[in-house]
Scaffold this active site. Structure first.
Site, mmCIF file in Angstrom:
data_model
loop_
_atom_site.group_PDB
_atom_site.id
_atom_site.type_symbol
_atom_site.label_atom_id
_atom_site.label_comp_id
_atom_site.label_asym_id
_atom_site.label_seq_id
_atom_site.Cartn_x
_atom_site.Cartn_y
_atom_site.Cartn_z
ATOM 1 C CD GLN A 103 -6.623 -23.173 -12.495
ATOM 2 O OE1 GLN A 103 -6.739 -22.488 -11.486
ATOM 3 N NE2 GLN A 103 -5.525 -23.162 -13.240
ATOM 4 C CE1 TYR A 175 -4.778 -22.592 -3.864
ATOM 5 C CE2 TYR A 175 -3.513 -22.546 -5.899
ATOM 6 C CZ TYR A 175 -4.171 -21.886 -4.887
ATOM 7 O OH TYR A 175 -4.226 -20.514 -4.875
ATOM 8 N N GLY A 320 -0.835 -13.572 -16.879
ATOM 9 C CA GLY A 320 -1.806 -13.287 -15.835
ATOM 10 C C GLY A 320 -1.842 -11.814 -15.496
ATOM 11 C CB CYS A 344 2.430 -6.411 -15.359
ATOM 12 S SG CYS A 344 2.644 -7.219 -13.757
ATOM 13 C CB CYS A 351 -3.127 -8.408 -8.347
ATOM 14 S SG CYS A 351 -1.338 -8.593 -8.121
ATOM 15 C CB CYS A 364 -4.357 -3.793 -11.664
ATOM 16 S SG CYS A 364 -2.830 -3.565 -12.621
ATOM 17 C CB ALA A 395 0.585 11.336 -9.516
ATOM 18 C CE LYS A 431 12.638 -0.572 -8.648
ATOM 19 N NZ LYS A 431 12.960 0.594 -7.831
ATOM 20 C CB ALA A 457 4.407 25.648 -12.686
#
Length: 644
Positions: A103, A175, A320, A344, A351, A364, A395, A431, A457
């Protein structure tokens, strides 16, 4: 093959593409400061090629050394010295079997560097640049326009010399060329302003110059916005007519996106925006032309992308952020391994917010490897350990998968819902991206055969069952109310609100941070619910929220009919509703349901300290270390677990 439409070969001009999937051009800021290709740039694009996309489009490259460079460490295509590196990059992508395009662009008024000169159609300024740097655009002279036209032609010739398969002109997203196309930014009174014919003149001249500068067989793509979504901006009627003219001038394919940087909810549509938001526009364009049309914008799942091709809505799909999240998106979709695709979540955090916007390279939230490809391999450990992961949130789940890949014997302890604080996303249309992430994380644990124990635990259990290491992924506690609550009416925490149990009547959300705003948007989508947000501070989203949430989410709350009250502090909740004070005036707000969205607090360290005192190795990840977002959970889990 699960998605046959996606994996049917297609043609763009003289080249055949092995499937209908393109990696969309996205700035990575991995080039050297002079615009030359770096090893990081090569590694990134080679990895994308390896993932199975038929055509990898390389990010926008600046065409001159005057005012076209838009961002730090932008790829350069302004002189012959850039060609060797561009050729290296093209060869590396070709080695994977993918086609590769480049591009070319001029930043126009969206010069994120903030340095003069900023050149555009007029002095129309983008507030984000002017506010930061105090620099406003200089209207281009006709002589400068002539020079830019020549520069585009020369840049296309360099792309051909470097042996790219295709060149694309960026004529969208705010742009330079968009600055001329849109009445919102173009109020010139010469041959480049006013009428549609005049506003289109620059782009058509650029197309003609490129066609005169490269072989006829070298395909030319134009990326454009179906509209800039400004009331006084580009109309779809103008865009359709422009596309007819572009085809007549020799363009081979139209790459259709939408929006500009002053309306990022359209350009990089976030989690609260619909998927495929520009479909209505590219379908009008496809009806008007005979050349292929590429669909772009939040086509994040194989199901969405395949339907677009199968229905004839577009000829190719461009992804993308989805391929930053998982460069193997195409290969996994082809093999039917949909749940293995890291989705994503359209958060714009890794990003953009913590990436390009901070002067870093792109990253990301869900893929720590982006722009660092090949550096952080997960290798089998020399010593096999028994590892307990305490907590089944993002996590914990990500840690468990990485620990298993290291060769360890892993058990996850989670007495509650798998997914942790993200579990609320299940079945929610608002969501749906986060819900997809939870399904993926759970699948990755289950397909590895990792044991998930639905039990607490405690320290005794962990110290007597032979574990060598404990990964504490216990999250951060919810902040409790500092006002009295005495009511038989429902009082819920934000995470307890589920699409499967819709709320009705008057709902008051206490707290206007991200937690409060997202739950308010979810509830507003439920039938028969009227939502009010009460925020003690002067504005919503006052923390370090992702910029697209902070700037645009309030607009969506307004459109959903949410009543936002700032500067209002809750003093009590009782059977009749919510008591509050604002500007020194006490008031009462009736409520059928009160939802507390007060954020989180730092986790207590007693559990971790006790385990360490008992002689266990303990690693703390995610919000158990500090309250954070998905980015923090996934990155801390990955970088911690790969070293255990």
């Amino acid at each position: 093959m699960k998605f046959p439409a996606l994996f049917t070969p297609g043609r763009i001009g003289s080249i055949e593409i092995p499937n209908r999937i393109l990696k969309s051009p996205q700035s990575t800021a991995t080039s050297n400061s002079d615009g030359t290709v770096s090893q990081r740039t090569v590694n990134h694009y080679r990895r994308l090629g390896e993932g199975g996309a038929g055509l990898v489009m390389v990010e926008y490259s600046h065409i001159d050394d005057d005012a076209s460079k838009a961002i730090h460490n932008q790829l350069g295509n302004s002189c012959r010295e850039h060609v060797p590196g561009l050729g290296w990059l093209a060869d590396e992508v070709h080695s994977t079997g993918a086609k590769v395009g480049l591009q070319i662009a001029h930043g126009g008024r969206q010069k994120f560097l903030g340095t003069a000169p900023i050149k555009s159609a007029t002095a129309s300024s983008w507030s984000d640049v002017e506010g930061q740097y105090g620099v406003v655009p200089t209207p281009m002279t006709v002589e400068e326009i002539d020079a830019v036209v020549k520069s585009f032609g020369a840049a296309a010739a360099r792309a051909w010399a470097a042996r790219f398969d295709l060149v694309e002109v960026h004529a969208g997203h705010g742009y330079l060329i968009t600055n001329f196309l849109s009445p919102h930014t173009n109020w010139r009174d010469d041959e480049y302003g006013g009428s549609f014919e005049n506003r289109a003149r620059l782009l058509l001249r650029i197309v003609d110059e490129i066609r005169a500068s490269v072989p006829e067989s070298f395909p030319l793509s134009i990326r454009l916005s179906v509209t800039d979504y400004e009331p006084d901006g580009i109309t779809i009627e103008d865009t359709v007519e422009l596309c007819r003219l572009l085809e007549a001038h020799g363009v081979d394919v139209l790459h259709c996106s939408g929006g500009h940087h002053a309306g990022m909810e359209w350009e990089v549509s976030p989690w609260y925006q619909v998927r495929a938001p520009h479909r209505w526009g590219w379908e009008k364009i496809k009806e008007a032309v005979t050349i292929p049309v590429i669909a772009s914008g939040s086509l994040v799942t194989p199901e969405v992308a395949d339907e677009i091709i199968a229905s004839g809505s577009a000829d190719f799909v461009s992804l993308g952020r989805a391929m930053l999240a998982d460069p193997d998106w195409a290969r996994k979709a082809r093999d039917g391994r949909v749940l293995e695709i890291t989705p994503c979540i359209r958060c714009n955090d890794g990003c953009l917010h913590r990436g390009l916007n901070r002067g870093r390279s792109a990253g990301c939230s869900v893929n720590p490897h982006v722009t660092e490809e090949g550096r952080f391999a997960v290798l089998v450990s020399d010593t096999r350990k028994r590892v307990a992961v305490v907590g089944g949130g993002p996590a914990g789940l990500r840690s468990a998968a990485v620990l298993h890949d290291r060769g360890h014997d892993v058990t996850v302890f989670e007495p509650g819902e798998i997914g942790g604080l993200l579990a609320h996303a299940q079945a929610s249309t608002v969501k749906q991206d986060l819900a997809g992430l939870v399904r993926h994380l759970v699948h990755e644990v289950e397909r590895r055969g990792i044991v998930i124990a639905a039990e607490y635990a405690d320290v005794e259990k962990l110290t007597t069952q032979g574990f060598d290491t404990v990964v504490a992924a216990t999250g951060a506690p919810l902040r409790r109310a500092d006002f009295p609550i005495s009511t038989a009416s429902p009082v819920l925490y934000a995470g307890d609100v589920r699409a499967s149990r819709p709320l009705m009547g008057t709902v008051v959300v206490v707290g206007g941070g991200l937690q409060g705003c997202e739950v308010a948007l979810r509830v507003a989508g439920m039938d028969s619910a009227k939502v009010t947000i009460l925020e003690a501070g002067p504005r919503l989203l006052a923390g370090d929220e992702v910029f697209t949430d902070q700037e645009r989410l309030p607009l969506f709350l307004g459109a959903a009919g949410v009543d936002v009250r700032t500067g209002v502090r809750v003093t009590a909740v009782d059977d009749s509703g919510v008591h509050a004070t604002g500007d020194g005036v006490d008031e009462f707000i009736p409520a059928d349901t009160v939802v507390l969205a007060l954020g989180r607090v730092e986790a207590d360290t007693h559990f971790v300290t006790s385990l360490r005192d008992a002689g266990l190795e303990v690693k703390v990840v995610g919000s158990a270390a500090a309250p954070g977002r998905v980015f923090d959970a996934i990155h801390s889990a990955f970088f911690t677990a790969r070293l255990v």
